[in-house]
Design a protein around this motif. Structure first.
Motif, PDB file in Angstrom:
ATOM      1  N   PRO A 122     -21.993  41.847  21.397  1.00 43.96           N
ATOM      2  CA  PRO A 122     -22.276  40.772  22.351  1.00 43.96           C
ATOM      3  C   PRO A 122     -21.168  40.644  23.398  1.00 43.96           C
ATOM      4  N   ALA A 123     -21.550  40.218  24.576  1.00 45.03           N
ATOM      5  CA  ALA A 123     -20.587  39.955  25.647  1.00 45.03           C
ATOM      6  C   ALA A 123     -20.148  38.492  25.574  1.00 45.03           C
ATOM      7  N   LEU A 124     -18.881  38.238  25.863  1.00 47.81           N
ATOM      8  CA  LEU A 124     -18.360  36.884  25.962  1.00 47.81           C
ATOM      9  C   LEU A 124     -17.861  36.693  27.387  1.00 47.81           C
ATOM     10  N   VAL A 125     -18.446  35.732  28.099  1.00 48.70           N
ATOM     11  CA  VAL A 125     -18.107  35.486  29.495  1.00 48.70           C
ATOM     12  C   VAL A 125     -17.448  34.120  29.615  1.00 48.70           C
ATOM     13  N   LEU A 126     -16.280  34.081  30.240  1.00 45.78           N
ATOM     14  CA  LEU A 126     -15.585  32.826  30.538  1.00 45.78           C
ATOM     15  C   LEU A 126     -15.794  32.518  32.012  1.00 45.78           C
ATOM     16  N   ALA A 127     -16.490  31.411  32.302  1.00 48.04           N
ATOM     17  CA  ALA A 127     -16.782  31.010  33.676  1.00 48.04           C
ATOM     18  C   ALA A 127     -15.920  29.810  34.050  1.00 48.04           C
ATOM     19  N   PRO A 128     -15.222  29.855  35.179  1.00 47.23           N
ATOM     20  CA  PRO A 128     -14.441  28.686  35.599  1.00 47.23           C
ATOM     21  C   PRO A 128     -15.323  27.473  35.899  1.00 47.23           C
ATOM     22  N   HIS A 129     -16.471  27.720  36.541  1.00 47.17           N
ATOM     23  CA  HIS A 129     -17.405  26.651  36.918  1.00 47.17           C
ATOM     24  C   HIS A 129     -18.828  27.075  36.578  1.00 47.17           C
ATOM     25  N   PRO A 130     -19.743  26.113  36.466  1.00 46.99           N
ATOM     26  CA  PRO A 130     -21.151  26.467  36.357  1.00 46.99           C
ATOM     27  C   PRO A 130     -21.600  27.122  37.661  1.00 46.99           C
ATOM     28  N   ASP A 131     -22.009  28.321  37.623  1.00 50.80           N
ATOM     29  CA  ASP A 131     -22.543  29.210  38.661  1.00 50.80           C
ATOM     30  C   ASP A 131     -21.802  30.543  38.696  1.00 50.80           C
ATOM     31  N   ASP A 132     -20.506  30.553  38.302  1.00 52.49           N
ATOM     32  CA  ASP A 132     -19.756  31.813  38.302  1.00 52.49           C
ATOM     33  C   ASP A 132     -20.378  32.829  37.348  1.00 52.49           C
ATOM     34  N   CYS A 162     -17.964  27.759  29.582  1.00 54.99           N
ATOM     35  CA  CYS A 162     -17.704  27.170  30.895  1.00 54.99           C
ATOM     36  C   CYS A 162     -16.459  26.300  30.795  1.00 54.99           C
ATOM     37  N   LEU A 163     -15.465  26.619  31.620  1.00 56.11           N
ATOM     38  CA  LEU A 163     -14.182  25.934  31.550  1.00 56.11           C
ATOM     39  C   LEU A 163     -14.265  24.501  32.046  1.00 56.11           C
ATOM     40  N   THR A 164     -14.872  24.279  33.218  1.00 57.75           N
ATOM     41  CA  THR A 164     -14.842  22.944  33.835  1.00 57.75           C
ATOM     42  C   THR A 164     -16.226  22.321  33.916  1.00 57.75           C
ATOM     43  N   THR A 187     -20.918  27.408  25.493  1.00 54.23           N
ATOM     44  CA  THR A 187     -19.861  26.497  25.049  1.00 54.23           C
ATOM     45  C   THR A 187     -19.351  25.786  26.286  1.00 54.23           C
ATOM     46  N   TRP A 188     -19.514  24.479  26.315  1.00 50.49           N
ATOM     47  CA  TRP A 188     -19.158  23.658  27.483  1.00 50.49           C
ATOM     48  C   TRP A 188     -17.845  22.943  27.174  1.00 50.49           C
ATOM     49  N   LEU A 189     -16.752  23.397  27.809  1.00 56.88           N
ATOM     50  CA  LEU A 189     -15.445  22.797  27.533  1.00 56.88           C
ATOM     51  C   LEU A 189     -15.218  21.521  28.336  1.00 56.88           C
ATOM     52  N   GLY A 190     -15.791  21.414  29.521  1.00 63.97           N
ATOM     53  CA  GLY A 190     -15.801  20.158  30.261  1.00 63.97           C
ATOM     54  C   GLY A 190     -14.470  19.689  30.810  1.00 63.97           C
ATOM     55  N   LEU A 191     -13.541  20.590  31.096  1.00 65.52           N
ATOM     56  CA  LEU A 191     -12.300  20.167  31.740  1.00 65.52           C
ATOM     57  C   LEU A 191     -12.604  19.667  33.145  1.00 65.52           C
ATOM     58  N   PRO A 192     -11.772  18.775  33.695  1.00 63.16           N
ATOM     59  CA  PRO A 192     -12.046  18.260  35.039  1.00 63.16           C
ATOM     60  C   PRO A 192     -11.958  19.356  36.086  1.00 63.16           C
ATOM     61  N   ASP A 193     -13.019  19.519  36.819  1.00 57.43           N
ATOM     62  CA  ASP A 193     -13.103  20.530  37.865  1.00 57.43           C
ATOM     63  C   ASP A 193     -11.993  20.316  38.891  1.00 57.43           C
ATOM     64  N   VAL A 196      -7.846  25.419  24.598  1.00 57.85           N
ATOM     65  CA  VAL A 196      -8.837  26.197  25.343  1.00 57.85           C
ATOM     66  C   VAL A 196      -8.783  27.659  24.902  1.00 57.85           C
ATOM     67  N   VAL A 197      -7.577  28.200  24.763  1.00 56.77           N
ATOM     68  CA  VAL A 197      -7.425  29.564  24.262  1.00 56.77           C
ATOM     69  C   VAL A 197      -8.051  29.680  22.874  1.00 56.77           C
ATOM     70  N   ALA A 198      -7.799  28.687  22.038  1.00 60.22           N
ATOM     71  CA  ALA A 198      -8.357  28.701  20.681  1.00 60.22           C
ATOM     72  C   ALA A 198      -9.885  28.665  20.706  1.00 60.22           C
ATOM     73  N   ALA A 199     -10.457  27.908  21.649  1.00 61.39           N
ATOM     74  CA  ALA A 199     -11.916  27.836  21.746  1.00 61.39           C
ATOM     75  C   ALA A 199     -12.513  29.181  22.141  1.00 61.39           C
ATOM     76  N   VAL A 200     -11.833  29.908  23.020  1.00 56.43           N
ATOM     77  CA  VAL A 200     -12.308  31.235  23.412  1.00 56.43           C
ATOM     78  C   VAL A 200     -12.253  32.194  22.229  1.00 56.43           C
ATOM     79  N   ILE A 201     -11.151  32.149  21.489  1.00 57.02           N
ATOM     80  CA  ILE A 201     -11.008  33.028  20.319  1.00 57.02           C
ATOM     81  C   ILE A 201     -12.061  32.692  19.264  1.00 57.02           C
ATOM     82  N   GLU A 202     -12.296  31.401  19.039  1.00 55.23           N
ATOM     83  CA  GLU A 202     -13.287  30.994  18.041  1.00 55.23           C
ATOM     84  C   GLU A 202     -14.677  31.467  18.436  1.00 55.23           C
TER      85      GLU A 202
END
Length: 252
Positions: free
Chosen positions: A34-44, A66-68, A108-114, A126-132
């Motif tokens: 499986p691919a794991l994609v980290l997006a800074p914002h919804p749409d990236d 999604c980071l933010t 996975t929606w992390l919801g940090l302030p944009d 946040v790093v731990a959430a990506v690893i998990e």
């Protein structure tokens, strides 16, 4: 600060060689996992990785982090609060993932302030959430924005990805968004030896549909904001028509 890069990057050193280009596939980059994609914002995720995600959802699977919360793309609207806009952007992202063959469970929606993630002192969780997430879905490859993207959230996402890939032993691929659009010399600045290009092929229509799900970012939802961001038609067309490009990085 809006969902956009503030300025053009500095001049690049033209003597630095460009990376070697390879045509490849999503399956080859992910090694059948499986691919794991980290997006800074919804749409990236749809712009830079929509074809890759669609191919992986149809095969070994994929997951997006999604980071933010995307709530700073339109400021000062009397009818759209930041919380309401953030909720809308999550709905748009979930709809985009459905177009690509996934669903809300693949997010996975992390919801940090944009536009403020760089002010958060401790990114360890946040790093731990990506690893998990990587361990949970059995991903071996992590896709994250290039550090050359001139936006604080993209830079933070790139740093998080480097740390997570190093700690979890993941293959790290960088994808350009704003640097691809605004900086002709981002490849030299990035310093990666190889550029991998993935043609969306049969997934191009799904990718286009996913991009269009982000209606708020196309200027189709909020019309009364004091400061508003909207993707230009040329920007969207570049990502819809062109190949997806990734640079393998050495985690550090």
């Amino acid at each position: 600060m809006l969902d956009r890069p503030p300025t053009l990057p500095p001049p690049f050193d033209a003597t630095v060689p460009r990376p070697q280009v390879f045509e490849t596939s999503a399956a080859a980059l992910c090694g059948g996992r499986p691919a794991l994609v980290l997006a800074p914002h919804p749409d990236d995720e749809s712009l830079a990785c929509g074809g890759l995600l669609a191919a992986c959802f149809a095969d070994a699977g994929a997951h997006v982090i999604c980071l933010t919360d995307g709530g700073a793309s339109h400021l000062g609207s009397p009818t759209w609060s930041r919380a309401a806009l953030s909720a809308l952007r999550r709905q748009e992202m979930e709809a985009a993932l459905r177009d690509l063959g996934g669903g809300p469970g693949d997010l996975t929606w992390l919801g940090l302030p944009d536009a403020a993630s760089d002010t958060i002192a401790n990114l360890g969780p946040v790093v731990a959430a990506v690893i998990e997430a990587a361990r949970r879905v059995d991903a071996r490859s992590l896709f994250a924005p290039c550090e050359t993207d001139p936006h604080c959230d993209h830079e933070v996402a790139a740093a998080v990805a480097r740390a997570a890939a190093c700690m979890a032993g993941l293959r790290l691929y960088s994808y350009p968004v704003w640097s691809r659009w605004r900086d002709p010399g981002f490849r030299e600045r990035l310093g990666a030896p190889c550029e991998f290009r993935v043609d969306p092929g049969p997934w191009r229509a799904a990718k286009g549909a996913a991009i269009r799900r982000h209606r708020s970012q196309l200027g189709q939802v909020v019309h009364d904001a004091r400061e508003a961001f909207a993707m230009s038609p040329a920007f969207v067309a570049m990502f819809e028509a062109g190949p997806e490009i990734f640079f393998e990085r050495e985690p550090r």
